[in-house]
Design a protein around this motif. Structure first.
Motif, short mmCIF file in Angstrom:
data_model
loop_
_atom_site.label_atom_id
_atom_site.label_comp_id
_atom_site.label_asym_id
_atom_site.label_seq_id
_atom_site.Cartn_x
_atom_site.Cartn_y
_atom_site.Cartn_z
N TYR A 3 22.53 7.75 -12.34
CA TYR A 3 23.18 9.06 -12.57
C TYR A 3 24.87 8.50 -12.80
N ASP A 4 25.37 9.05 -13.76
CA ASP A 4 26.77 8.73 -14.15
C ASP A 4 27.23 10.31 -14.59
N VAL A 5 27.97 10.88 -13.73
CA VAL A 5 28.36 12.21 -13.68
C VAL A 5 29.25 12.27 -14.73
N TRP A 6 30.07 11.46 -15.15
CA TRP A 6 30.95 11.56 -16.58
C TRP A 6 30.12 11.76 -17.91
N GLU A 7 29.14 10.91 -17.83
CA GLU A 7 28.11 11.02 -18.96
C GLU A 7 27.41 12.36 -18.93
N MET A 8 26.77 12.61 -17.58
CA MET A 8 25.96 13.84 -17.34
C MET A 8 27.02 15.03 -17.92
N GLY A 9 28.04 15.05 -17.60
CA GLY A 9 28.87 16.35 -17.74
C GLY A 9 29.28 16.53 -19.25
N SER A 10 29.35 15.53 -20.04
CA SER A 10 29.48 15.55 -21.48
C SER A 10 28.28 15.76 -22.31
N ARG A 11 27.07 15.41 -21.77
CA ARG A 11 25.75 15.49 -22.45
C ARG A 11 24.94 16.78 -22.05
N ALA A 12 25.11 17.09 -20.80
CA ALA A 12 24.46 18.41 -20.44
C ALA A 12 25.16 19.76 -21.02
N THR A 13 24.09 20.77 -21.38
CA THR A 13 24.76 21.93 -21.52
C THR A 13 25.39 22.89 -20.66
N LEU A 14 26.08 23.65 -20.62
CA LEU A 14 26.78 24.58 -19.63
C LEU A 14 25.57 25.14 -18.99
N ARG A 15 24.51 25.63 -19.96
CA ARG A 15 23.36 26.28 -19.03
C ARG A 15 22.70 25.21 -18.15
N GLU A 16 22.55 23.97 -18.49
CA GLU A 16 21.70 23.22 -17.52
C GLU A 16 22.33 22.95 -16.54
N LEU A 17 23.92 22.74 -16.45
CA LEU A 17 24.72 22.65 -15.33
C LEU A 17 24.90 23.64 -14.37
#
Length: 221
Positions: A177-191
């Motif tokens: 889990y890399d929060v910085w990568e996840m924040g840039s890859r995930a859609t707003l909906r998914e977040l």
């Protein structure tokens, strides 16, 4: 599995060289504590890490010690982890770490080597705000709420039955889990869905708190 790192952290405060003792502690638990630093603080190898460590080592911990004398945090954590696993029908292991952080997140989720991890940083749950530790002054009773919240995240990222996009992203990042990568890859909906699921889980596992507490707000917010 519950892992209690609090006694080991407190032991570093009794060392003649606290900074060296903290680095030894960090090295002993590098996979998890390194992930905590990378995701919620900064790169622990950065020169900016040393002032943070120095501040944490010098901070007054009397509020934490008092809380640990008055509250059985291990019992609270074990019960919350058990109830979360049962209610969420966990089909994979999640480790729960009780720890003392460096004033960053009060709680969080990690995935290390494909294994889901939830953690809570007890400096934030003493019931008294502490400017030296950056402790938020949250009531110890809120531990169960936050444990359920983070366990839900960890399960969503690692459960073989999870259909969440976040699980696929974690797998693509090498089961990490890399929060910085996840924040840039995930859609707003998914977040948004990700947080909504965790909040709903915490409400089910630890009912009876005010609505704003489940969202991590203070009363005025």
């Amino acid at each position: 599995m519950l892992v209690n790192l609090v006694p080991e952290f407190l032991a570093t405060l009794s060392a003649s060289d606290r900074s060296a003792a903290y680095h030894e502690y960090l090295d002993r638990h590098r996979p998890v504590l390194g992930a905590y630093w990378q995701n919620y603080v900064l790169d622990p190898a950065s020169p900016h890490a040393e002032p943070i460590i120095d501040t944490a080592m010098r901070a007054d911990r009397s509020d934490l010690r008092r809380m640990l004398e008055d509250v059985d945090v291990v019992a609270i954590a074990e019960d919350a982890l058990r109830r979360a696993a049962e209610l969420l029908e966990a089909d994979c292991p999640v480790d729960l770490y009780l720890m003392v952080g460096v004033g960053a997140a009060n709680a969080g989720e990690l995935v290390v080597g494909g294994r889901g991890i939830a953690f809570v940083c007890l400096e934030h749950f003493t019931g008294r705000a502490n400017a030296q530790t950056y402790g938020m002054g949250l009531a110890p009773a809120l531990l169960s709420l936050w444990i359920a919240h983070e366990v839900a995240h960890a399960l969503r990222y690692t459960s073989p039955s999870s259909r969440a996009a976040m699980r696929r992203m974690v797998a693509e990042l090498g089961s990490y889990y890399d929060v910085w990568e996840m924040g840039s890859r995930a859609t707003l909906r998914e977040l948004v869905v990700n947080e909504g699921v965790a909040i709903a889980a915490s409400q089910a596992v630890a009912p009876g708190f005010e609505p704003w507490e489940y969202f991590g707000y203070n009363r005025r917010q």
